[in-house]
Design a protein around this motif. Structure first.
Motif, PDB file in Angstrom:
ATOM      1  N   HIS A  80       0.854  -1.189   0.000  1.00  0.00           N
ATOM      2  CA  HIS A  80       0.000   0.000   0.000  1.00  0.00           C
ATOM      3  C   HIS A  80       0.885   1.233   0.000  1.00  0.00           C
ATOM      4  N   GLU A  81       0.592   2.170  -0.892  1.00  0.00           N
ATOM      5  CA  GLU A  81       1.347   3.412  -0.881  1.00  0.00           C
ATOM      6  C   GLU A  81       1.063   4.137   0.425  1.00  0.00           C
ATOM      7  N   ALA A  82       2.121   4.557   1.093  1.00  0.00           N
ATOM      8  CA  ALA A  82       1.966   5.289   2.340  1.00  0.00           C
ATOM      9  C   ALA A  82       1.486   6.708   2.034  1.00  0.00           C
ATOM     10  N   ASP A  83       0.722   7.261   2.955  1.00  0.00           N
ATOM     11  CA  ASP A  83       0.303   8.652   2.845  1.00  0.00           C
ATOM     12  C   ASP A  83       1.474   9.547   3.219  1.00  0.00           C
ATOM     13  N   LYS A  84       1.518  10.742   2.654  1.00  0.00           N
ATOM     14  CA  LYS A  84       2.592  11.687   2.975  1.00  0.00           C
ATOM     15  C   LYS A  84       2.648  11.967   4.477  1.00  0.00           C
ATOM     16  N   GLY A  85       1.523  11.870   5.149  1.00  0.00           N
ATOM     17  CA  GLY A  85       1.473  12.086   6.589  1.00  0.00           C
ATOM     18  C   GLY A  85       2.227  11.016   7.379  1.00  0.00           C
ATOM     19  N   GLU A  86       2.528   9.884   6.749  1.00  0.00           N
ATOM     20  CA  GLU A  86       3.280   8.817   7.404  1.00  0.00           C
ATOM     21  C   GLU A  86       4.791   8.985   7.247  1.00  0.00           C
ATOM     22  N   TYR A  87       5.220   9.821   6.306  1.00  0.00           N
ATOM     23  CA  TYR A  87       6.644   9.932   5.976  1.00  0.00           C
ATOM     24  C   TYR A  87       7.519  10.305   7.177  1.00  0.00           C
ATOM     25  N   ALA A  88       7.092  11.237   7.992  1.00  0.00           N
ATOM     26  CA  ALA A  88       7.931  11.697   9.115  1.00  0.00           C
ATOM     27  C   ALA A  88       8.216  10.553  10.088  1.00  0.00           C
ATOM     28  N   ASP A  89       7.206   9.743  10.391  1.00  0.00           N
ATOM     29  CA  ASP A  89       7.416   8.610  11.298  1.00  0.00           C
ATOM     30  C   ASP A  89       8.322   7.558  10.668  1.00  0.00           C
ATOM     31  N   VAL A  90       8.174   7.355   9.368  1.00  0.00           N
ATOM     32  CA  VAL A  90       9.020   6.386   8.662  1.00  0.00           C
ATOM     33  C   VAL A  90      10.460   6.903   8.612  1.00  0.00           C
ATOM     34  N   ASP A  91      10.630   8.189   8.331  1.00  0.00           N
ATOM     35  CA  ASP A  91      11.970   8.786   8.360  1.00  0.00           C
ATOM     36  C   ASP A  91      12.631   8.555   9.714  1.00  0.00           C
ATOM     37  N   ALA A  92      11.885   8.835  10.779  1.00  0.00           N
ATOM     38  CA  ALA A  92      12.427   8.670  12.138  1.00  0.00           C
ATOM     39  C   ALA A  92      12.798   7.218  12.408  1.00  0.00           C
ATOM     40  N   ALA A  93      11.980   6.299  11.929  1.00  0.00           N
ATOM     41  CA  ALA A  93      12.270   4.871  12.123  1.00  0.00           C
ATOM     42  C   ALA A  93      13.545   4.470  11.396  1.00  0.00           C
ATOM     43  N   SER A 103      26.291   7.303   6.058  1.00  0.00           N
ATOM     44  CA  SER A 103      26.418   7.646   4.646  1.00  0.00           C
ATOM     45  C   SER A 103      25.393   6.939   3.765  1.00  0.00           C
ATOM     46  N   ILE A 104      24.773   5.892   4.268  1.00  0.00           N
ATOM     47  CA  ILE A 104      23.794   5.138   3.484  1.00  0.00           C
ATOM     48  C   ILE A 104      22.364   5.551   3.827  1.00  0.00           C
ATOM     49  N   VAL A 105      22.069   5.721   5.098  1.00  0.00           N
ATOM     50  CA  VAL A 105      20.686   5.977   5.518  1.00  0.00           C
ATOM     51  C   VAL A 105      20.124   7.247   4.875  1.00  0.00           C
ATOM     52  N   GLU A 106      20.957   8.215   4.611  1.00  0.00           N
ATOM     53  CA  GLU A 106      20.471   9.460   3.993  1.00  0.00           C
ATOM     54  C   GLU A 106      19.819   9.209   2.633  1.00  0.00           C
ATOM     55  N   HIS A 107      20.193   8.135   1.966  1.00  0.00           N
ATOM     56  CA  HIS A 107      19.631   7.827   0.652  1.00  0.00           C
ATOM     57  C   HIS A 107      18.157   7.405   0.718  1.00  0.00           C
ATOM     58  N   VAL A 108      17.712   6.913   1.865  1.00  0.00           N
ATOM     59  CA  VAL A 108      16.293   6.545   1.995  1.00  0.00           C
ATOM     60  C   VAL A 108      15.479   7.680   2.613  1.00  0.00           C
ATOM     61  N   LEU A 109      16.128   8.835   2.813  1.00  0.00           N
ATOM     62  CA  LEU A 109      15.448   9.986   3.405  1.00  0.00           C
ATOM     63  C   LEU A 109      15.265  11.130   2.414  1.00  0.00           C
ATOM     64  N   THR A 110      15.498  10.856   1.132  1.00  0.00           N
ATOM     65  CA  THR A 110      15.314  11.874   0.099  1.00  0.00           C
ATOM     66  C   THR A 110      13.844  11.931  -0.321  1.00  0.00           C
ATOM     67  N   ASP A 111      13.473  13.020  -0.970  1.00  0.00           N
ATOM     68  CA  ASP A 111      12.099  13.126  -1.485  1.00  0.00           C
ATOM     69  C   ASP A 111      11.804  12.018  -2.489  1.00  0.00           C
ATOM     70  N   GLN A 112      12.809  11.667  -3.295  1.00  0.00           N
ATOM     71  CA  GLN A 112      12.652  10.592  -4.284  1.00  0.00           C
ATOM     72  C   GLN A 112      12.329   9.270  -3.593  1.00  0.00           C
ATOM     73  N   ALA A 113      13.071   8.933  -2.539  1.00  0.00           N
ATOM     74  CA  ALA A 113      12.822   7.687  -1.805  1.00  0.00           C
ATOM     75  C   ALA A 113      11.490   7.745  -1.070  1.00  0.00           C
ATOM     76  N   ARG A 114      11.181   8.872  -0.447  1.00  0.00           N
ATOM     77  CA  ARG A 114       9.903   9.006   0.280  1.00  0.00           C
ATOM     78  C   ARG A 114       8.710   8.702  -0.618  1.00  0.00           C
ATOM     79  N   ALA A 115       8.788   9.123  -1.873  1.00  0.00           N
ATOM     80  CA  ALA A 115       7.679   8.908  -2.812  1.00  0.00           C
ATOM     81  C   ALA A 115       7.412   7.428  -3.054  1.00  0.00           C
TER      82      ALA A 115
END
Length: 123
Positions: A80-93, A103-115
């Protein structure tokens, strides 16, 4: 919608990596892809570093279902595509769980990855 059992959430959420197999349009499973998985609340999430153009992410879009294997739990799931409202909690996780890989984790915290954030739900 089926909910995760607390023991499954704990095991999968604690696993360092997850193997994900998405279903092809004919129902066959693709080869497994190993990736990071995070738990935020009572949900499990994955992201593509390459965003929605990443090959494994595109593979999830044909049937929106597949199978995961992590922490000793093998489960048929839906994507299921996550809602944008879920992104902050996922980023924190991601920061909490994988922050030691600075140096790696930052790659999953970009706008491209969040989408490409997908919530995994059991079926």
């Amino acid at each position: 919608m089926t909910q995760w059992h607390s023991a499954e959430l704990e095991k999968i959420g604690a696993a360092e990596e997850l193997d994900l197999e998405s279903e092809r349009s004919g129902g066959m499973l693709r080869d497994p892809v190993t990736m990071w998985v995070v738990r935020a609340g009572d949900h499990l999430y994955v992201r593509s570093v390459k965003g929605t153009t990443g090959p494994w992410y595109r593979g999830t879009q044909s049937r929106h279902q597949g199978r995961i294997d992590a922490g000793g739990v093998r489960q048929e799931i839906t994507f299921h595509e996550a809602d944008k409202g879920e992104y902050a909690d996922v980023d924190a996780a991601y920061r909490t769980k994988y922050g030691r890989y600075t140096s790696i984790v930052e790659h999953v915290l970009t706008d491209q990855a969040r989408a490409s954030t997908l919530r995994l739900e059991p079926r």
